[in-house]
Structures are given as C-alpha cells and as structure tokens.
Design a protein around this motif. Structure first.
Motif, PDB file in Angstrom:
ATOM      1  N   LEU A 296       0.839  -1.197   0.000  1.00 22.87           N
ATOM      2  CA  LEU A 296       0.000   0.000   0.000  1.00 22.87           C
ATOM      3  C   LEU A 296       0.872   1.243   0.000  1.00 22.87           C
ATOM      4  CD1 LEU A 296      -2.633  -1.129   2.663  1.00 22.87           C
ATOM      5  CD2 LEU A 296      -2.980  -0.979   0.185  1.00 22.87           C
ATOM      6  N   ALA A 297       0.338   2.333  -0.513  1.00 18.15           N
ATOM      7  CA  ALA A 297       1.086   3.588  -0.539  1.00 18.15           C
ATOM      8  C   ALA A 297       1.420   4.011   0.898  1.00 18.15           C
ATOM      9  CB  ALA A 297       0.267   4.674  -1.230  1.00 18.15           C
ATOM     10  N   PRO A 298       2.630   4.447   1.158  1.00 21.61           N
ATOM     11  CA  PRO A 298       3.033   4.838   2.518  1.00 21.61           C
ATOM     12  C   PRO A 298       2.473   6.214   2.885  1.00 21.61           C
ATOM     13  CG  PRO A 298       4.854   5.153   1.012  1.00 21.61           C
ATOM     14  CD  PRO A 298       3.761   4.510   0.205  1.00 21.61           C
ATOM     15  N   ASP A 299       1.184   6.270   3.083  1.00 22.01           N
ATOM     16  CA  ASP A 299       0.481   7.533   3.310  1.00 22.01           C
ATOM     17  C   ASP A 299      -0.076   7.563   4.729  1.00 22.01           C
ATOM     18  OD1 ASP A 299      -1.064   9.793   3.283  1.00 22.01           O
ATOM     19  OD2 ASP A 299      -2.295   9.220   1.549  1.00 22.01           O
ATOM     20  N   ARG A 300       0.533   8.337   5.599  1.00 21.11           N
ATOM     21  CA  ARG A 300       0.073   8.383   6.995  1.00 21.11           C
ATOM     22  C   ARG A 300      -1.231   9.159   7.136  1.00 21.11           C
ATOM     23  NH1 ARG A 300       1.574  13.107   9.819  1.00 21.11           N
ATOM     24  NH2 ARG A 300       2.833  14.552   8.572  1.00 21.11           N
ATOM     25  N   HIS A 301      -1.588   9.933   6.114  1.00 18.37           N
ATOM     26  CA  HIS A 301      -2.826  10.719   6.175  1.00 18.37           C
ATOM     27  C   HIS A 301      -4.046   9.933   5.679  1.00 18.37           C
ATOM     28  CE1 HIS A 301      -0.598  14.265   7.298  1.00 18.37           C
ATOM     29  NE2 HIS A 301       0.197  14.138   6.239  1.00 18.37           N
ATOM     30  N   LEU A 351     -10.693  -6.424  -6.768  1.00 14.44           N
ATOM     31  CA  LEU A 351     -10.714  -5.048  -6.273  1.00 14.44           C
ATOM     32  C   LEU A 351      -9.307  -4.558  -5.969  1.00 14.44           C
ATOM     33  CD1 LEU A 351     -13.049  -3.020  -5.696  1.00 14.44           C
ATOM     34  CD2 LEU A 351     -12.864  -3.678  -3.285  1.00 14.44           C
ATOM     35  N   ALA A 352      -8.485  -5.449  -5.402  1.00 15.10           N
ATOM     36  CA  ALA A 352      -7.101  -5.067  -5.094  1.00 15.10           C
ATOM     37  C   ALA A 352      -6.302  -4.801  -6.370  1.00 15.10           C
ATOM     38  CB  ALA A 352      -6.441  -6.173  -4.271  1.00 15.10           C
ATOM     39  N   VAL A 353      -6.534  -5.624  -7.386  1.00 16.91           N
ATOM     40  CA  VAL A 353      -5.840  -5.422  -8.664  1.00 16.91           C
ATOM     41  C   VAL A 353      -6.274  -4.105  -9.306  1.00 16.91           C
ATOM     42  CG1 VAL A 353      -5.598  -6.298 -11.016  1.00 16.91           C
ATOM     43  CG2 VAL A 353      -5.478  -7.877  -9.065  1.00 16.91           C
ATOM     44  N   ALA A 354      -7.556  -3.765  -9.149  1.00 19.27           N
ATOM     45  CA  ALA A 354      -8.078  -2.535  -9.754  1.00 19.27           C
ATOM     46  C   ALA A 354      -7.604  -1.278  -9.042  1.00 19.27           C
ATOM     47  CB  ALA A 354      -9.610  -2.574  -9.765  1.00 19.27           C
ATOM     48  N   HIS A 355      -7.191  -1.411  -7.783  1.00 18.48           N
ATOM     49  CA  HIS A 355      -6.769  -0.237  -7.007  1.00 18.48           C
ATOM     50  C   HIS A 355      -5.421  -0.499  -6.332  1.00 18.48           C
ATOM     51  CE1 HIS A 355     -10.729   1.672  -7.470  1.00 18.48           C
ATOM     52  NE2 HIS A 355     -11.241   0.467  -7.262  1.00 18.48           N
ATOM     53  N   PRO A 356      -4.351  -0.640  -7.119  1.00 17.13           N
ATOM     54  CA  PRO A 356      -3.032  -0.903  -6.528  1.00 17.13           C
ATOM     55  C   PRO A 356      -2.594   0.259  -5.633  1.00 17.13           C
ATOM     56  CG  PRO A 356      -2.830  -0.288  -8.841  1.00 17.13           C
ATOM     57  CD  PRO A 356      -4.286  -0.486  -8.585  1.00 17.13           C
ATOM     58  N   GLY A 357      -2.002  -0.091  -4.513  1.00 17.22           N
ATOM     59  CA  GLY A 357      -1.556   0.930  -3.574  1.00 17.22           C
ATOM     60  C   GLY A 357      -2.643   1.454  -2.670  1.00 17.22           C
ATOM     61  N   ARG A 358      -3.889   1.112  -2.974  1.00 18.82           N
ATOM     62  CA  ARG A 358      -5.004   1.604  -2.168  1.00 18.82           C
ATOM     63  C   ARG A 358      -5.753   0.457  -1.475  1.00 18.82           C
ATOM     64  NH1 ARG A 358      -7.002   6.366  -3.946  1.00 18.82           N
ATOM     65  NH2 ARG A 358      -8.021   6.466  -1.897  1.00 18.82           N
ATOM     66  N   ILE A 359      -5.821  -0.700  -2.154  1.00 13.63           N
ATOM     67  CA  ILE A 359      -6.501  -1.866  -1.595  1.00 13.63           C
ATOM     68  C   ILE A 359      -5.577  -3.070  -1.714  1.00 13.63           C
ATOM     69  CG2 ILE A 359      -8.455  -3.463  -1.809  1.00 13.63           C
ATOM     70  CD1 ILE A 359     -10.153  -1.174  -2.811  1.00 13.63           C
ATOM     71  N   ALA A 360      -5.465  -3.830  -0.627  1.00 18.70           N
ATOM     72  CA  ALA A 360      -4.656  -5.045  -0.611  1.00 18.70           C
ATOM     73  C   ALA A 360      -5.495  -6.186  -0.070  1.00 18.70           C
ATOM     74  CB  ALA A 360      -3.411  -4.858   0.245  1.00 18.70           C
ATOM     75  N   CYS A 361      -5.268  -7.379  -0.591  1.00 22.64           N
ATOM     76  CA  CYS A 361      -6.060  -8.549  -0.198  1.00 22.64           C
ATOM     77  C   CYS A 361      -5.130  -9.734   0.030  1.00 22.64           C
ATOM     78  CB  CYS A 361      -7.088  -8.869  -1.276  1.00 22.64           C
ATOM     79  SG  CYS A 361      -8.107 -10.314  -0.921  1.00 22.64           S
ATOM     80  N   VAL A 362      -5.186 -10.312   1.209  1.00 23.52           N
ATOM     81  CA  VAL A 362      -4.427 -11.521   1.536  1.00 23.52           C
ATOM     82  C   VAL A 362      -5.444 -12.620   1.813  1.00 23.52           C
ATOM     83  CG1 VAL A 362      -2.775 -12.604   3.091  1.00 23.52           C
ATOM     84  CG2 VAL A 362      -2.545 -10.170   2.532  1.00 23.52           C
ATOM     85  N   LEU A 363      -5.509 -13.598   0.923  1.00 23.83           N
ATOM     86  CA  LEU A 363      -6.471 -14.684   1.079  1.00 23.83           C
ATOM     87  C   LEU A 363      -5.860 -15.794   1.928  1.00 23.83           C
ATOM     88  CD1 LEU A 363      -7.932 -14.879  -2.545  1.00 23.83           C
ATOM     89  CD2 LEU A 363      -8.932 -13.783  -0.527  1.00 23.83           C
TER      90      LEU A 363
END
Length: 499
Positions: A296-301, A351-363
């Motif tokens: 994910l993007a390293p965004d503290r905000h 969804l994770a593939v569609a939004h890289p850096g914003r959504i992550a999925c660990v199955l």
C-alpha cells in the motif's frame, strides 16, 4: 482452532481460576492437538510404562463402548492447567480441520464423531474420573449439544457414579450452526427412540444436536445480551426462536472477553513497535510496516481500514465490496485478510488489482499477520448481518483500531457510536452501521474519514477505546455467578477431588 469458539474455551478456564473455580476442558485429540503436545515433549501415544507415557499424564477412563470408538480419556497438564483429551483415532485422527477434510467437504460421520464427544463428556460427569467429580458441565455449541440430553435422559454412559445434582449449561456461540443429522443416528449414539419428539431431540425431522442442548440444559447462555434477545425473534432465531422464547427465563447473554496477554499492543511480538494509550504515536510505525508489507502507498494521512474475517455473506463482505468506493473517495485505504466464499474471495482479489496501492487482499489466515493488521490499521470493519459477539472488534478496541460495526448482537453491545453526545462526553469508541445496508455502511465510512481528518478527536476516541474493559474479568464473574446459582439450587455435590 477454526474461530472464536477456540479463543473463548481457551481463555475462560484461566479467567475462572482466581474466582475459585476449577474448569477442566475436554477436547478431542485432533492431530494438531497431538502435535502441539509433542512439541513440548508430551507423547499421548507412547508405549505404556515408558518415561514418555508417564509425561503424557494418566488414562482416567477406557471407553470400550464409545460410539464409533473405542477411545480413552486422558488427563494431563498443559500450561500448568488440567486438560482432558478424548483419544479416539478412528474418529478424530484425520487430516483437515476439525469438521472437514482437505477437500473442504464436511466429514460424513460428523454426527457420530461429535455424538461420541458428547458421550465422553457425559461419562466424565458420570464419574469416569475416579478422582474428580464436576458439579457443572458447560457445553459449547452443537458439537457438545448432546451432553445435556445424555445426562437428563440417563442415556449413553452408565450413570451409576453420577452425582444426582450435576448441572448443565449450554452456550450458543452462533445459532446458524446447529448440527442437524439423520434420526437414524440416534440408535448408534444410544439415545432412546422415545426422546425423538418435538419436546426432545427432534428438529424438523432431523436429530438436532444444538436443539437437544437448548431443550435439556439447566441454563442457557449466549455471547452477548443483544444476541440473546435477537435469537428469540423469527428473523434471527433460525427456527429455534419458539423454544428460546419458552426458555427465556433460563437464557442469559454474557459478552465474550479476550486474552489480554496474547492481545496486548505493548508486548505483542508481531508488531513493528509496541505501544499503549500513552504512546499512541508509535502506532504509526506499525501502520507504515503494514503498508509496506501489503504494497500500500506509505500515506500516513490515509485512513487505513482493515478486515480480518471470514469472507462470507453473513459477515457483510458483499456490502463492503459495494461500499469500498466511499472509503477510497475519502482518501482511505483497505486491507483484507481472510478466506471464505470463493466468489467473495475472487471479488476482493479483483478489487485489489483494480486499485493498486489503495486496496490489498491476503487470502487465507495468518495469525501473526492478523496482529499486525490490528496494530497497524486505523479502523477495523465488521459489517456483519448478524454477529453473536465478535472478537475482532474487541481486539480493535484493545489496539486503538476503531471498529466500524453493524448494530447487531455483540457488536452493538461493545462499540459506542461516535454520535454527537458520545463525542461530547468522550466515550465514543467506534462507528455503528444501521440498518445493515450498503448506504448505511457508506455513511459510516464517510463519518470515519471525516473524523480521521481531525487528529485530536480521533486520538481521543482511540484512548477511550483502549480504556474499555475487554478482558475476561467481568464476563468470567458472570459465568462464576451462574455456576454457583446452579450448584446452590442443586445442594451439596462434587466438583472436588474424591477421597
């Protein structure tokens, strides 16, 4: 372990010890249990007379007539606490999880397996251990649902040594799982045919394990006060609401607790940095570590909301799929850890593939990673359509990871919504979603994003959450009081070493 039931039955005995109650769990000797014991040098299958056999404890009962058996009950010490194991390889020594094989399909003889487990528990209540007699037998969920039936019907193991006043408690962790089997199973399990009636074992033509427990137990509990009310309604009663309404006077809702030794952000070895309510700034180190771990993007905000859950319809995961865009619109991120229905797994992966850096999925499930999710996320999502108690929101409170939950069951009982009054009083600990719809979930996510943009308010909510008692002290005291009420009505009885 497959879920929260294991957490509860693992933590409750230790919580009851300071209250003067000795609780001895009974577990099947699953391969994972046998392996865990082997890791500490205990071999329950060691040859008699060897040092390894001596270290394994003692056999308290040989169960030659165990349904599906034979089997034996062993007593050993684990973490300095007594533990009974039902060792019956033909029933429980199998690959897979406790209920299904490697292919994910339920074992076809689950009724026989857990009927035998209940039979063994009834044997212990009937004097199988010559050195210890319980006063109360506490059965959990359908897997132990036949225990009260065996004891009330004098079926199964012979009752010659049983103290006549032994009492039973039946706890429902999730009414959706009831253990319904063919009535033909009654005979192999030693249950009388005369008990297969609506006022007994019968549930819509099936042999109902949970129904039997709810009918025959002396006291009933479930895992939150709100869920205790909900399951008495047709909407949430799963066909058992009539029975539960009839037994309302015997039904009590006791919220689960968590093991605060294992779930402690100050000492958790799975975190990048330990913290407590006075050092909340260190939580940011875990957020950065989680973002890096998941890409994910390293965004503290960014409000980082997480999910640690079974990915199922009951858990409201389909609602989250539709509502996630609201979180993204507010600048947030989403991290998902779990497994479940294949269609939902695939949807979250897309969804994770569609939004890289914003959504992550660990199955899948990863216990250490679940701790980092709690330590690194800002909020945890539990939008369940129904939830008897829930534990992940309690972990979230403990870690200052504010829960966003459906207003149902134990979620409603444990999370204080961030409404105007609660914020003004400094007691808000999260966000409630009601009704449980996509629109209401979107609104809750928007509220969370808006408050996250106010660091002072958010920090105040985190500290209020971390002050909330989530351990077992209060709940264990409620169970202790229940046991004592039952024993007092029964008169003097065992629950002590025999002489």
């Amino acid at each position: 372990k497959t879920g929260g039931l294991a957490d509860v039955t693992g933590a409750l005995p230790a919580a009851l010890t300071p209250m003067g109650i000795e609780m001895r769990p009974l577990l099947p000797a699953y391969p994972a249990v046998v392996a865990a014991l082997a890791n500490i040098g205990v071999d329950i299958r060691a040859a008699p007379g060897t040092d390894a056999a001596s270290a394994a404890g003692r056999v308290v009962a040989e169960l030659a007539d165990l349904p599906g058996g034979p089997g034996r009950i062993l007593l050993l010490k684990y973490l300095n606490r007594p533990l009974y194991l039902l060792d019956s390889p033909s029933l429980f020594d199998r690959e897979g999880n406790p209920y299904s094989g490697p292919d994910g399909a339920d074992w076809p003889d689950n009724g026989l397996r857990f009927g035998a487990f209940a039979w063994a528990a009834a044997a212990l209540a009937s004097g199988a251990d010559a050195n210890w007699q319980p006063e109360v037998v506490h059965a959990h969920d359908w897997q132990a649902g036949l225990v009260p039936a065996y004891l009330r019907l004098s079926a199964g193991p012979k009752a010659t040594n049983r103290h006549p006043s032994v009492k039973t408690v039946m706890t429902v962790h999730n009414l959706a799982f009831q253990g319904q089997f063919s009535p033909a199973l009654a005979a192999p399990l030693g249950l009388p045919a005369t008990a297969f009636t609506v006022d007994g074992l019968e549930y819509y033509g099936s042999l109902g394990f949970l129904k039997a427990g709810l009918f025959f137990a002396d006291a009933l509990t479930t895992v939150s006060p709100t869920y205790a009310l909900e399951i008495q309604t047709p909407e949430h009663g799963m066909g058992l609401d009539g029975l539960l309404r009839a037994r309302a006077a015997d039904l009590e809702g006791i919220v689960n607790g968590i093991d605060e030794t294992i779930w402690n952000p100050a000492t958790d070895p799975h975190l990048a940095a330990g913290y407590d309510a006075s050092t909340m700034e260190r939580k940011a180190v875990n957020k950065r570590a989680l973002q890096e771990r998941l890409g994910l993007a390293p965004d503290r905000h960014a409000l980082l909301a997480c999910v640690v859950s079974r990915l199922t319809h009951q858990k409201g995961m389909d609602l989250l799929l539709e509502a996630a865009s609201e979180l993204l619109a507010g600048g947030g991120q989403l991290a998902v850890l779990g497994s479940g229905e294949l269609a939902l797994e695939a949807a979250f992966a897309r969804l994770a593939v569609a939004h890289p850096g914003r959504i992550a999925c660990v199955l899948g499930y990863d216990e250490p990673l679940s701790h980092l999710f709690q330590g690194g996320a800002d909020a945890i999502l539990v939008p369940s359509r129904f939830e008897p108690c829930g534990l992940t929101q309690l972990y979230g409170l403990r870690y200052g990871t504010l829960p966003i939950v459906a207003r149902t069951g134990g979620l409603a009982d444990t999370v204080i919504d961030a409404n105007h009054a609660a914020l003004a009083m400094g007691v808000a600990t999260g966000f409630q979603v009601a009704p449980v719809t996509v629109q209401a979930l979107r609104f809750a996510l928007a509220r969370a994003c808006a408050l996250f943009a106010d660091p002072t308010t958010w920090r105040g909510m985190q500290q209020a959450a971390m002050r909330q008692p989530v351990g077992w002290q209060v709940s264990a005291a409620s169970y202790a009081a229940l046991y004592r009420r039952l024993v007092e009505t029964a008169g003097p009885a065992g629950g002590r070493e025999k002489t």
